[in-house]
Design a protein around this motif. Structure first.
Motif, PDB file in Angstrom:
ATOM      1  N   THR A   1       6.522 -66.240  17.373  1.00  0.00           N
ATOM      2  CA  THR A   1       5.466 -66.300  16.674  1.00  0.00           C
ATOM      3  C   THR A   1       4.688 -65.228  16.019  1.00  0.00           C
ATOM      4  O   THR A   1       4.592 -64.285  16.931  1.00  0.00           O
TER       5      THR A   1
ATOM      6  N   SER B   1      14.990 -67.399   6.004  1.00  0.00           N
ATOM      7  CA  SER B   1      16.117 -68.172   6.014  1.00  0.00           C
ATOM      8  C   SER B   1      17.642 -67.320   5.710  1.00  0.00           C
ATOM      9  O   SER B   1      17.319 -66.485   4.960  1.00  0.00           O
TER      10      SER B   1
ATOM     11  N   ALA C   1      11.827 -70.963  13.154  1.00  0.00           N
ATOM     12  CA  ALA C   1      12.633 -71.974  14.014  1.00  0.00           C
ATOM     13  C   ALA C   1      13.181 -71.563  15.534  1.00  0.00           C
ATOM     14  O   ALA C   1      12.962 -72.111  16.555  1.00  0.00           O
ATOM     15  N   TYR C   2      13.597 -70.385  15.248  1.00  0.00           N
ATOM     16  CA  TYR C   2      14.416 -69.867  16.380  1.00  0.00           C
ATOM     17  C   TYR C   2      13.534 -68.245  16.706  1.00  0.00           C
ATOM     18  O   TYR C   2      14.286 -67.424  15.919  1.00  0.00           O
TER      19      TYR C   2
ATOM     20  N   SER D   1      21.326 -83.918  17.119  1.00  0.00           N
ATOM     21  CA  SER D   1      21.005 -82.721  17.006  1.00  0.00           C
ATOM     22  C   SER D   1      19.733 -82.429  16.605  1.00  0.00           C
ATOM     23  O   SER D   1      19.004 -83.244  16.186  1.00  0.00           O
ATOM     24  N   ILE D   2      19.143 -81.215  17.103  1.00  0.00           N
ATOM     25  CA  ILE D   2      17.759 -80.956  17.220  1.00  0.00           C
ATOM     26  C   ILE D   2      17.620 -80.128  15.756  1.00  0.00           C
ATOM     27  O   ILE D   2      18.438 -79.002  15.694  1.00  0.00           O
ATOM     28  N   TYR D   3      16.874 -80.350  15.075  1.00  0.00           N
ATOM     29  CA  TYR D   3      16.421 -79.542  13.852  1.00  0.00           C
ATOM     30  C   TYR D   3      15.294 -79.119  14.023  1.00  0.00           C
ATOM     31  O   TYR D   3      14.151 -79.765  14.232  1.00  0.00           O
ATOM     32  N   ARG D   4      15.017 -77.575  13.797  1.00  0.00           N
ATOM     33  CA  ARG D   4      13.850 -77.033  13.890  1.00  0.00           C
ATOM     34  C   ARG D   4      13.360 -76.522  12.570  1.00  0.00           C
ATOM     35  O   ARG D   4      14.436 -75.977  12.108  1.00  0.00           O
ATOM     36  N   VAL D   5      12.007 -76.648  12.365  1.00  0.00           N
ATOM     37  CA  VAL D   5      11.573 -75.863  10.943  1.00  0.00           C
ATOM     38  C   VAL D   5      10.835 -74.911  11.135  1.00  0.00           C
ATOM     39  O   VAL D   5      10.058 -74.655  12.278  1.00  0.00           O
ATOM     40  N   ASP D   6      10.667 -73.855  10.196  1.00  0.00           N
ATOM     41  CA  ASP D   6       9.771 -72.805  10.240  1.00  0.00           C
ATOM     42  C   ASP D   6       8.386 -73.276  10.009  1.00  0.00           C
ATOM     43  O   ASP D   6       7.999 -74.116   8.986  1.00  0.00           O
ATOM     44  N   VAL D   7       7.321 -72.732  10.706  1.00  0.00           N
ATOM     45  CA  VAL D   7       6.008 -73.364  10.417  1.00  0.00           C
ATOM     46  C   VAL D   7       5.189 -72.090  10.044  1.00  0.00           C
ATOM     47  O   VAL D   7       5.082 -71.186  10.713  1.00  0.00           O
TER      48      VAL D   7
ATOM     49  N   LYS E   1       5.754 -69.400  12.592  1.00  0.00           N
ATOM     50  CA  LYS E   1       6.747 -69.466  13.842  1.00  0.00           C
ATOM     51  C   LYS E   1       7.986 -69.902  13.138  1.00  0.00           C
ATOM     52  O   LYS E   1       8.115 -70.908  12.653  1.00  0.00           O
TER      53      LYS E   1
END
Length: 115
Positions: free
Chosen positions: A81, A115, A77-78, A21-27, A75
């Motif tokens: 930006t 979040s 995660a989903y 599974s793809i995990y994206r983080v807030d940047v 940015k």
């Protein structure tokens, strides 16, 4: 016995697929500048006073030494930006003459509040 081996083989083959599974983080990058901090600035302040309020600038252009750039980007995660930029301008005597920029809120969006 043969069906037991098949079940064990399928189980061990399926386990690694769960890790795909793809995990994206807030940047979040740059200097967070709020309207409250900008309200503390007034013309005539020297560079040290401005640095005490806003922190060190992200960019100092060698061709424009009397201009500081405070940039910020977030940015999620989903999502899209968000980019903000504040320019702090000084005169030749290193006194504040103006601030330009696009700070929109007094509480910036952070990874904890998004979040």
């Amino acid at each position: 016995m043969r069906s037991f081996r098949l079940i064990i083989l399928l189980t061990f083959c399926a386990l690694p697929l769960g890790a795909c599974s793809i995990y994206r983080v807030d940047v979040q990058q740059g200097n967070v500048i709020t309207t409250k901090e900008l309200a503390e600035l007034h013309p005539g302040m020297d560079e040290l006073q401005v640095r005490a309020i806003l922190g060190s600038p992200l960019l100092q252009d060698p061709w424009h030494p009397h201009q500081w750039v405070y940039a910020y980007s977030f940015k999620p995660a989903y999502g899209n930006t968000e980019v903000r930029k504040v320019l702090v301008l000084f005169d030749k005597d290193d006194k504040l003459i103006g601030v330009q920029g696009d700070v929109r809120s007094s509480t910036p969006t952070t990874a904890a509040t998004a979040s």
